[in-house]
Scaffold this active site. Structure first.
Site, PDB file in Angstrom:
ATOM      1  N   LYS A  23      -7.143 -12.561  58.770  1.00  4.28           N
ATOM      2  CA  LYS A  23      -6.778 -11.131  58.888  1.00  4.28           C
ATOM      3  C   LYS A  23      -7.821 -10.350  59.693  1.00  4.28           C
ATOM      4  CE  LYS A  23      -7.037  -7.022  55.880  1.00  4.28           C
ATOM      5  NZ  LYS A  23      -8.453  -6.692  55.859  1.00  4.28           N
ATOM      6  N   ASN A  24      -9.084 -10.456  59.298  1.00  5.87           N
ATOM      7  CA  ASN A  24     -10.081  -9.580  59.909  1.00  5.87           C
ATOM      8  C   ASN A  24     -10.435  -9.995  61.335  1.00  5.87           C
ATOM      9  OD1 ASN A  24     -10.003  -7.886  57.760  1.00  5.87           O
ATOM     10  ND2 ASN A  24     -11.826  -8.729  56.751  1.00  5.87           N
ATOM     11  N   ARG A  98      -7.605  -0.057  58.163  1.00  4.57           N
ATOM     12  CA  ARG A  98      -9.006   0.043  58.585  1.00  4.57           C
ATOM     13  C   ARG A  98      -9.194  -0.468  60.020  1.00  4.57           C
ATOM     14  NH1 ARG A  98     -13.548   2.701  57.161  1.00  4.57           N
ATOM     15  NH2 ARG A  98     -15.399   1.597  57.828  1.00  4.57           N
ATOM     16  N   ASP A 122      -9.063  -0.397  52.359  1.00  4.13           N
ATOM     17  CA  ASP A 122      -9.327  -0.380  50.924  1.00  4.13           C
ATOM     18  C   ASP A 122     -10.163   0.799  50.491  1.00  4.13           C
ATOM     19  OD1 ASP A 122      -7.942  -2.460  49.938  1.00  4.13           O
ATOM     20  OD2 ASP A 122      -9.563  -3.920  50.130  1.00  4.13           O
ATOM     21  N   ASP A 320     -15.925  -9.907  50.533  1.00  6.04           N
ATOM     22  CA  ASP A 320     -14.478  -9.993  50.307  1.00  6.04           C
ATOM     23  C   ASP A 320     -14.106 -11.124  49.352  1.00  6.04           C
ATOM     24  OD1 ASP A 320     -14.404  -7.913  52.026  1.00  6.04           O
ATOM     25  OD2 ASP A 320     -13.659  -9.047  53.751  1.00  6.04           O
ATOM     26  N   MET A 342     -22.572  -4.137  48.833  1.00  2.00           N
ATOM     27  CA  MET A 342     -22.080  -3.312  49.940  1.00  2.00           C
ATOM     28  C   MET A 342     -21.205  -2.147  49.493  1.00  2.00           C
ATOM     29  SD  MET A 342     -21.286  -5.809  53.075  1.00  2.00           S
ATOM     30  CE  MET A 342     -22.345  -7.192  53.481  1.00  2.00           C
TER      31      MET A 342
HETATM   32  C1  LIG Z   1     -11.131  -4.867  58.888  1.00  2.09           C
HETATM   33  C2  LIG Z   1     -12.383  -5.557  58.523  1.00  2.09           C
HETATM   34  O1  LIG Z   1     -12.892  -6.389  59.252  1.00  2.09           O
HETATM   35  N1  LIG Z   1     -12.894  -5.263  57.321  1.00  2.09           N
HETATM   36  C3  LIG Z   1     -14.084  -5.920  56.854  1.00  2.09           C
HETATM   37  C4  LIG Z   1     -15.291  -5.231  57.465  1.00  2.09           C
HETATM   38  O2  LIG Z   1     -15.222  -3.863  57.116  1.00  2.09           O
HETATM   39  P1  LIG Z   1     -16.161  -2.803  57.835  1.00  2.09           P
HETATM   40  O3  LIG Z   1     -16.457  -3.217  59.233  1.00  2.09           O
HETATM   41  O4  LIG Z   1     -15.506  -1.502  57.600  1.00  2.09           O
HETATM   42  O5  LIG Z   1     -17.489  -2.902  56.993  1.00  2.09           O
HETATM   43  P2  LIG Z   1     -18.988  -2.743  57.504  1.00  2.09           P
HETATM   44  O6  LIG Z   1     -19.485  -4.068  57.980  1.00  2.09           O
HETATM   45  O7  LIG Z   1     -19.088  -1.588  58.442  1.00  2.09           O
HETATM   46  O8  LIG Z   1     -19.753  -2.320  56.183  1.00  2.09           O
HETATM   47  C5  LIG Z   1     -19.379  -2.716  54.906  1.00  2.09           C
HETATM   48  C6  LIG Z   1     -20.262  -2.023  53.892  1.00  2.09           C
HETATM   49  O9  LIG Z   1     -21.506  -2.631  53.829  1.00  2.09           O
HETATM   50  C7  LIG Z   1     -22.534  -1.723  54.095  1.00  2.09           C
HETATM   51  N2  LIG Z   1     -23.503  -2.465  54.909  1.00  2.09           N
HETATM   52  C8  LIG Z   1     -23.089  -3.189  55.976  1.00  2.09           C
HETATM   53  C9  LIG Z   1     -23.984  -3.877  56.736  1.00  2.09           C
HETATM   54  C10 LIG Z   1     -25.359  -3.806  56.391  1.00  2.09           C
HETATM   55  O10 LIG Z   1     -26.222  -4.403  57.065  1.00  2.09           O
HETATM   56  N3  LIG Z   1     -25.723  -3.108  55.309  1.00  2.09           N
HETATM   57  C11 LIG Z   1     -24.826  -2.421  54.562  1.00  2.09           C
HETATM   58  O11 LIG Z   1     -25.186  -1.776  53.588  1.00  2.09           O
HETATM   59  C12 LIG Z   1     -21.862  -0.574  54.828  1.00  2.09           C
HETATM   60  O12 LIG Z   1     -22.557   0.649  54.651  1.00  2.09           O
HETATM   61  C13 LIG Z   1     -20.516  -0.562  54.186  1.00  2.09           C
HETATM   62  O13 LIG Z   1     -20.495   0.133  52.980  1.00  2.09           O
HETATM   63  O14 LIG Z   1     -16.484  -5.832  56.956  1.00  2.09           O
HETATM   64  C14 LIG Z   1     -16.656  -5.699  55.531  1.00  2.09           C
HETATM   65  C15 LIG Z   1     -18.019  -6.287  55.192  1.00  2.09           C
HETATM   66  O15 LIG Z   1     -18.045  -7.655  55.452  1.00  2.09           O
HETATM   67  C16 LIG Z   1     -15.496  -6.388  54.822  1.00  2.09           C
HETATM   68  O16 LIG Z   1     -15.601  -6.128  53.439  1.00  2.09           O
HETATM   69  C17 LIG Z   1     -14.149  -5.864  55.321  1.00  2.09           C
HETATM   70  O17 LIG Z   1     -13.123  -6.689  54.836  1.00  2.09           O
HETATM   71  C1  LIG Z   2     -11.786  -4.673  52.591  1.00  3.19           C
HETATM   72  C2  LIG Z   2     -10.921  -5.385  53.305  1.00  3.19           C
HETATM   73  O1  LIG Z   2     -10.061  -4.939  54.213  1.00  3.19           O
HETATM   74  P1  LIG Z   2     -10.083  -3.542  55.014  1.00  3.19           P
HETATM   75  O2  LIG Z   2     -11.430  -3.451  55.678  1.00  3.19           O
HETATM   76  O3  LIG Z   2      -8.976  -3.711  55.989  1.00  3.19           O
HETATM   77  O4  LIG Z   2      -9.857  -2.458  54.021  1.00  3.19           O
HETATM   78  C3  LIG Z   2     -10.802  -6.848  53.109  1.00  3.19           C
HETATM   79  O5  LIG Z   2     -10.231  -7.503  54.003  1.00  3.19           O
HETATM   80  O6  LIG Z   2     -11.263  -7.364  52.079  1.00  3.19           O
END
Ligand SMILES: CC(=O)N[C@H]1[C@@H](OP(=O)(O)OP(=O)(O)OC[C@H]2O[C@@H](n3ccc(=O)[nH]c3=O)[C@H](O)[C@@H]2O)O[C@H](CO)[C@@H](O)[C@@H]1O
Ligand SMILES: C=C(OP(=O)(O)O)C(=O)O
Length: 437
Positions: A23-24, A98, A122, A320, A342
């Protein structure tokens, strides 16, 4: 009318399951088709709500889409329509998932302007987008946020490469900045880049389109900008989150299962994390074989202290899969601390597991201690609602292992990320029905 799953649990399952395309990864790759006017063919696209919504958005944006076969599409973005992107309709459509946020980088790089409502996805805690926008601004974009409409705009006559230190290794943020930088003038270096297999796949595809990205798989990406990209073909990896979920399912239901074509080398610490819970699994070619196990025992750390399973940016354990690990631990022998670093609202679903008889203490929003029941006391079926995509699947696995009937509401959250999950579980022998309420 809404749909729910009705499950009669406690049945042993048996057989083979093939993971869907990731998916991602799909969400990143689909956004990248905007970077060229030539044809891009993508295979192994999962047939799930979030991905189908993104394909619809691309279609409404004017991208020509041909379905060659199930999960196999060709996209051609030779004539796009910004009226749609600025419309009320897109404000609604873009906000439903997202992954739509990753349309920004390609739009900005190829067309010099980009628009996006606050994306959906989510509700698992705060999900800020600063990393994305700071990256675009550093490449030379002007940024505007309309607080009343929750609408972001970016403009740039030209993007210029530079050294960018991301403040966090954001997965979608890195993908966005990479997709903007491939068409920027000069060299961009992105440090503290996320490096999940999804991103590696994206970078490899962009290189096949004519981009010049090095450092793939590391946290320092170097991108020499090029003037244009051309068409290519790409095949999605199997979904590692699904693979982890099926390992958990086998353990919870004491089932013998084979997970086919898992691309073992891309699974990182996932197999070993489940092994630490005591689950036996074997690599067999590119499959994972899980024997039926009556019991599994959680390991301790070398010093004898209680095991912690926590998430971390890749190559750490993906957040995840923590909900699945937590559910699986409820029937292990021993104790484990689950630490979701996270996201601050992803563990509240444990209340439902406690109702089902699991022994869990939610220490705070980020940490839960699970004392396993060692399969001596089965969980009890109940009525529950899926709060998010992964907790939804975790509750589904709990229900499949539980004695008696369970109903899971809000399965739209599960369908967002798992293709034909009821059909595939039935093929393994599960008693699951999709019912209308
Ligand atoms: C569509 C998609 O691909 N979604 C994925 C993507 O979401 P997404 O890209 O939105 O998530 P991010 O990697 O930006 O961040 C996830 C969370 O972790 C925190 N954070 C992130 C990196 C870091 O070094 N430190 C830190 O604290 C961020 O503030 C945030 O709260 O990655 C997440 C983290 O693997 C997954 O849960 C989601 O499923
Ligand atoms: C959090 C997830 O998805 P999304 O970033 O699309 O909300 C996920 O794939 O677990």
């Amino acid at each position: 009318m809404s749909e729910a799953f009705q499950i009669r649990g406690g049945k042993q399952l048996h057989g083979e399951i093939k993971p869907q395309g990731a998916k991602n990864e799909a969400l990143q790759i689909l956004c990248a088709v905007l970077l060229t006017g030539e044809e891009v063919r993508i295979k192994n696209i999962p047939d799930i709500h979030d991905v189908n919504r993104l394909i619809e958005i691309l279609g409404d944006f004017g991208v020509k889409i041909t379905e060659n076969a199930h999960g196999d599409y060709t996209f051609k973005a030779d004539n796009v329509n910004f009226d749609y992107i600025k419309s009320k309709e897109f404000k609604k459509d873009g906000a439903r998932l997202r992954g739509s946020i990753m349309l920004l980088g390609p739009m900005l790089a190829r067309f010099g302007e980009a628009y996006m409502p606050t994306p959906g996805g989510d509700k698992i805690g705060r999900r800020r987008l600063d990393t994305h926008f700071q990256g675009f601004i550093e490449l030379g974009a002007e940024f505007h946020y309309d607080e009343e409409e929750y609408f972001y705009s970016l403009k740039a006559n030209e993007l210029t490469g530079k050294f960018i230190l991301l403040e966090e290794a954001s997965v979608t943020g890195t993908a966005n900045v990479v997709m903007a930088a491939v068409l920027a003038k000069g060299k961009t270096r992105i440090y503290n880049a996320a490096c999940e297999p999804y991103l590696q796949q994206l970078c490899k595809m962009l290189n096949r389109m004519g981009a010049n990205i090095s450092g793939i798989g590391s946290n320092l990406l170097t991108i020499e900008g090029v003037s244009h990209l051309h068409g290519t073909e790409h095949t999605m990896l199997p979904d590692m989150v699904e693979i982890g979920s099926w390992i958990g399912l086998a353990a919870m239901t004491k089932s013998e299962m084979t997970i086919k074509n898992v691309n073992w080398n891309q699974l990182g610490v996932i197999p070993n994390t489940f092994r630490k819970l005591g689950i036996q699994l074997e690599q067999s070619g590119d499959d994972i074989y899980i024997p039926a196990q009556e019991h599994y025992k959680i390991q301790k750390f070398i010093d004898g202290s209680i095991l912690t399973v926590s998430d971390a940016p890749w190559p750490g354990f993906t957040p995840d899969l923590l909900s699945i690990v937590l559910v699986v631990a409820t029937q292990a022998k021993g104790t484990v601390l689950i630490h979701q670093k996270m996201f601050e609202s992803r563990l509240f679903f444990v209340d439902k597991l406690i109702d089902m008889g699991a022994q869990i203490i939610l220490c705070d929003p980020h940490r839960a201690t699970v004392v396993g029941l060692n399969h001596e006391y089965p969980l009890r079926g109940t009525n529950m609602t899926s709060p998010d995509i992964r907790a939804g699947n975790a509750l589904l696995i709990a229900a499949l292992s539980a004695e008696g009937k369970s109903i899971i509401h809000n399965i739209e959250q599960i369908d967002r990320g798992y293709e034909n999950i009821d059909g595939r579980l039935k093929a393994l022998g599960a008693d699951i029905e999709r019912i209308q309420l």
